[in-house]
Design a protein around this motif. Structure first.
Motif, PDB file in Angstrom:
ATOM      1  N   UNK A 146      46.677  23.013  -4.294  1.00 46.57           N
ATOM      2  CA  UNK A 146      46.789  22.002  -6.022  1.00 46.57           C
ATOM      3  C   UNK A 146      47.438  22.060  -5.767  1.00 46.57           C
ATOM      4  N   UNK A 147      48.340  20.952  -4.689  1.00 42.05           N
ATOM      5  CA  UNK A 147      48.160  19.674  -4.953  1.00 42.05           C
ATOM      6  C   UNK A 147      48.005  18.257  -4.335  1.00 42.05           C
ATOM      7  N   UNK A 148      47.322  17.089  -5.226  1.00 40.95           N
ATOM      8  CA  UNK A 148      46.644  16.781  -5.473  1.00 40.95           C
ATOM      9  C   UNK A 148      47.368  15.294  -5.700  1.00 40.95           C
ATOM     10  N   UNK A 149      47.527  14.238  -4.751  1.00 41.06           N
ATOM     11  CA  UNK A 149      47.950  12.427  -4.182  1.00 41.06           C
ATOM     12  C   UNK A 149      46.849  11.338  -4.245  1.00 41.06           C
ATOM     13  N   UNK A 150      47.655  10.030  -4.790  1.00 44.03           N
ATOM     14  CA  UNK A 150      47.401   9.031  -4.521  1.00 44.03           C
ATOM     15  C   UNK A 150      48.390   8.119  -4.435  1.00 44.03           C
ATOM     16  N   UNK A 151      48.493   7.614  -3.170  1.00 41.68           N
ATOM     17  CA  UNK A 151      49.658   6.935  -3.746  1.00 41.68           C
ATOM     18  C   UNK A 151      51.282   7.170  -3.770  1.00 41.68           C
ATOM     19  N   UNK A 152      51.883   6.705  -4.980  1.00 45.01           N
ATOM     20  CA  UNK A 152      52.827   7.840  -5.181  1.00 45.01           C
ATOM     21  C   UNK A 152      53.094   8.422  -6.368  1.00 45.01           C
ATOM     22  N   UNK A 153      50.933   8.790  -6.731  1.00 46.02           N
ATOM     23  CA  UNK A 153      50.656   9.787  -8.203  1.00 46.02           C
ATOM     24  C   UNK A 153      50.450  10.325  -7.385  1.00 46.02           C
ATOM     25  N   UNK A 154      50.724  12.085  -8.465  1.00 51.96           N
ATOM     26  CA  UNK A 154      50.695  13.463  -7.787  1.00 51.96           C
ATOM     27  C   UNK A 154      50.666  14.259  -8.654  1.00 51.96           C
ATOM     28  N   UNK A 155      48.920  15.145  -8.750  1.00 49.19           N
ATOM     29  CA  UNK A 155      48.886  16.363  -9.263  1.00 49.19           C
ATOM     30  C   UNK A 155      49.459  16.923  -9.447  1.00 49.19           C
ATOM     31  N   UNK A 156      50.038  18.161  -9.633  1.00 54.07           N
ATOM     32  CA  UNK A 156      50.069  19.981  -9.025  1.00 54.07           C
ATOM     33  C   UNK A 156      49.651  20.832 -10.132  1.00 54.07           C
ATOM     34  N   UNK A 157      48.106  21.192  -9.981  1.00 53.57           N
ATOM     35  CA  UNK A 157      47.418  22.586 -10.734  1.00 53.57           C
ATOM     36  C   UNK A 157      48.232  23.313 -10.704  1.00 53.57           C
ATOM     37  N   UNK A 158      49.047  24.015 -10.472  1.00 51.46           N
ATOM     38  CA  UNK A 158      49.816  25.064 -10.233  1.00 51.46           C
ATOM     39  C   UNK A 158      50.715  24.877 -11.778  1.00 51.46           C
ATOM     40  N   UNK A 159      51.421  24.101 -11.754  1.00 52.55           N
ATOM     41  CA  UNK A 159      51.965  23.993 -13.018  1.00 52.55           C
ATOM     42  C   UNK A 159      51.477  23.187 -13.972  1.00 52.55           C
ATOM     43  N   UNK A 160      50.268  22.658 -13.329  1.00 56.29           N
ATOM     44  CA  UNK A 160      49.572  21.330 -14.608  1.00 56.29           C
ATOM     45  C   UNK A 160      50.332  20.172 -15.024  1.00 56.29           C
ATOM     46  N   UNK A 161      51.106  20.131 -13.744  1.00 54.59           N
ATOM     47  CA  UNK A 161      52.415  18.767 -14.178  1.00 54.59           C
ATOM     48  C   UNK A 161      51.757  17.196 -13.230  1.00 54.59           C
ATOM     49  N   UNK A 162      52.214  15.767 -14.123  1.00 54.39           N
ATOM     50  CA  UNK A 162      51.629  14.842 -13.127  1.00 54.39           C
ATOM     51  C   UNK A 162      53.399  14.207 -13.379  1.00 54.39           C
ATOM     52  N   UNK A 163      52.629  13.125 -12.010  1.00 55.35           N
ATOM     53  CA  UNK A 163      53.903  12.257 -12.110  1.00 55.35           C
ATOM     54  C   UNK A 163      53.703  10.929 -11.204  1.00 55.35           C
ATOM     55  N   UNK A 180      42.898  14.286 -13.651  1.00 57.15           N
ATOM     56  CA  UNK A 180      42.357  15.244 -12.191  1.00 57.15           C
ATOM     57  C   UNK A 180      40.658  14.729 -11.652  1.00 57.15           C
ATOM     58  N   UNK A 181      40.092  14.836 -12.636  1.00 52.44           N
ATOM     59  CA  UNK A 181      38.626  14.255 -12.386  1.00 52.44           C
ATOM     60  C   UNK A 181      38.803  12.597 -11.533  1.00 52.44           C
ATOM     61  N   UNK A 182      39.676  11.038 -12.357  1.00 49.46           N
ATOM     62  CA  UNK A 182      39.237  10.658 -11.477  1.00 49.46           C
ATOM     63  C   UNK A 182      40.839  10.543 -10.159  1.00 49.46           C
ATOM     64  N   UNK A 183      41.304  11.218  -9.840  1.00 53.81           N
ATOM     65  CA  UNK A 183      41.955  11.718  -8.858  1.00 53.81           C
ATOM     66  C   UNK A 183      40.667  12.272  -7.686  1.00 53.81           C
ATOM     67  N   UNK A 184      40.603  13.372  -7.980  1.00 53.81           N
ATOM     68  CA  UNK A 184      39.558  14.349  -6.983  1.00 53.81           C
ATOM     69  C   UNK A 184      38.114  13.119  -6.583  1.00 53.81           C
ATOM     70  N   UNK A 185      37.719  11.674  -7.031  1.00 52.70           N
ATOM     71  CA  UNK A 185      37.031  11.305  -7.274  1.00 52.70           C
ATOM     72  C   UNK A 185      37.692   9.986  -6.538  1.00 52.70           C
ATOM     73  N   UNK A 186      38.577   9.784  -6.348  1.00 48.34           N
ATOM     74  CA  UNK A 186      38.944   8.362  -6.091  1.00 48.34           C
ATOM     75  C   UNK A 186      38.668   7.953  -5.218  1.00 48.34           C
ATOM     76  N   UNK A 187      38.272   5.836  -5.782  1.00 46.81           N
ATOM     77  CA  UNK A 187      36.874   5.076  -5.511  1.00 46.81           C
ATOM     78  C   UNK A 187      35.905   5.418  -6.110  1.00 46.81           C
ATOM     79  N   UNK A 188      35.227   6.269  -6.377  1.00 47.13           N
ATOM     80  CA  UNK A 188      33.924   6.785  -6.675  1.00 47.13           C
ATOM     81  C   UNK A 188      34.371   6.748  -8.459  1.00 47.13           C
ATOM     82  N   UNK A 189      32.646   5.725  -8.952  1.00 44.74           N
ATOM     83  CA  UNK A 189      32.728   4.767 -10.376  1.00 44.74           C
ATOM     84  C   UNK A 189      32.463   6.679 -10.987  1.00 44.74           C
TER      85      UNK A 189
END
Length: 245
Positions: A146-163, A180-189
């Motif tokens: 439930x923790x998604x990240x790209x570089x220094x961008x991070x999402x925590x789905x358990x808390x619905x928080x982004x940094x 979240x949708x963009x992050x899960x599909x990183x590099x996909x248009x």
């Protein structure tokens, strides 16, 4: 005819993700959906078994090992599956949900299966094949699911928080879903229609999506490098601009 690249040369379409003989259980009650999935996956190199109820799928998973389960989450008996017998821990396959919703952890029971992912209906075959391939590779080491990240961008789905780095991002629910949708599909248009269906459950015209993307950019891309990119005429994608191919 293959599309042309900006310099005028002809480029080939990206090849669809393919299987290597893995055994996939397709669970779909609609005959048209079941036939589409079974035929597509067989042509993509998978061995396919098919059932039309969640109850039968769970019974099959208890008796037999599968490499992956593709499950239509709109089946009427899905909500009751968590109360029945489950496969042994060593035999729990990953599951790809086909769903009209964007919050699986709230809407679906713990089925006693393995890693899970989802695509939203209506889906593209290419997206189903790509997500299946990710699941079949197995979980990656590092942050929990439930923790998604790209570089220094991070999402925590358990808390619905982004940094972004050390900076907390104050996002609205729609902005969070879009990021979240963009992050899960990183590099996909992602097209505007795909984004609209994920964020709001339907496609919204006019400039609703442009305004949402603009608000999100102001919050996410205050720090360099900018991560939310535009592919004019096609949609939006997340990633470093120098990673575009």
């Amino acid at each position: 005819m293959p599309p042309s690249s900006p310099n005028g040369t002809v480029s080939e379409r990206p090849a669809l993700a393919r299987g290597a003989g893995q055994h996939v259980l397709v669970v779909a009650g609609e005959p048209e959906l079941a036939e589409l999935l079974s035929t597509t996956l067989e042509l993509a190199g998978y061995r396919v078994s098919q059932v039309d109820t969640g109850t039968e799928a769970m019974a099959r998973a208890v008796r037999q090992r599968y490499d992956l389960v593709v499950l239509d989450a709109t089946l009427p008996d899905v909500a009751s599956l968590g109360r029945g017998r489950r496969p042994p821990a060593a035999h729990r396959p990953p599951v790809l949900f086909l769903t009209a919703f964007d919050s699986l952890d709230r809407l679906l029971p713990e089925l006693g299966l393995g890693e899970k992912d989802y695509v939203t209906k209506p889906f593209r075959v290419a997206e189903v094949l790509a997500r299946m391939q990710v699941l079949l590779r197995g979980p990656n080491p590092g942050p929990r699911r439930d923790a998604l990240a790209y570089g220094d961008l991070a999402l925590d789905d358990a808390r619905c928080q982004a940094r972004r780095g050390t900076r907390a991002l104050e996002l609205t629910p729609a902005e969070y879903r879009l990021l979240r949708h963009l992050l899960v599909n990183a590099h996909r248009v992602l097209s505007k229609e795909q984004i609209g269906r994920y964020v709001w459950g339907d496609f919204r015209g006019d400039n609703a999506i442009e305004q949402l993307v603009s608000r999100l950019r102001r919050k996410v891309d205050r720090d360099d490098p900018p991560l939310i990119q535009t592919r004019r005429g096609f949609g939006y994608w997340l990633g470093s601009a120098d990673a575009e191919t």
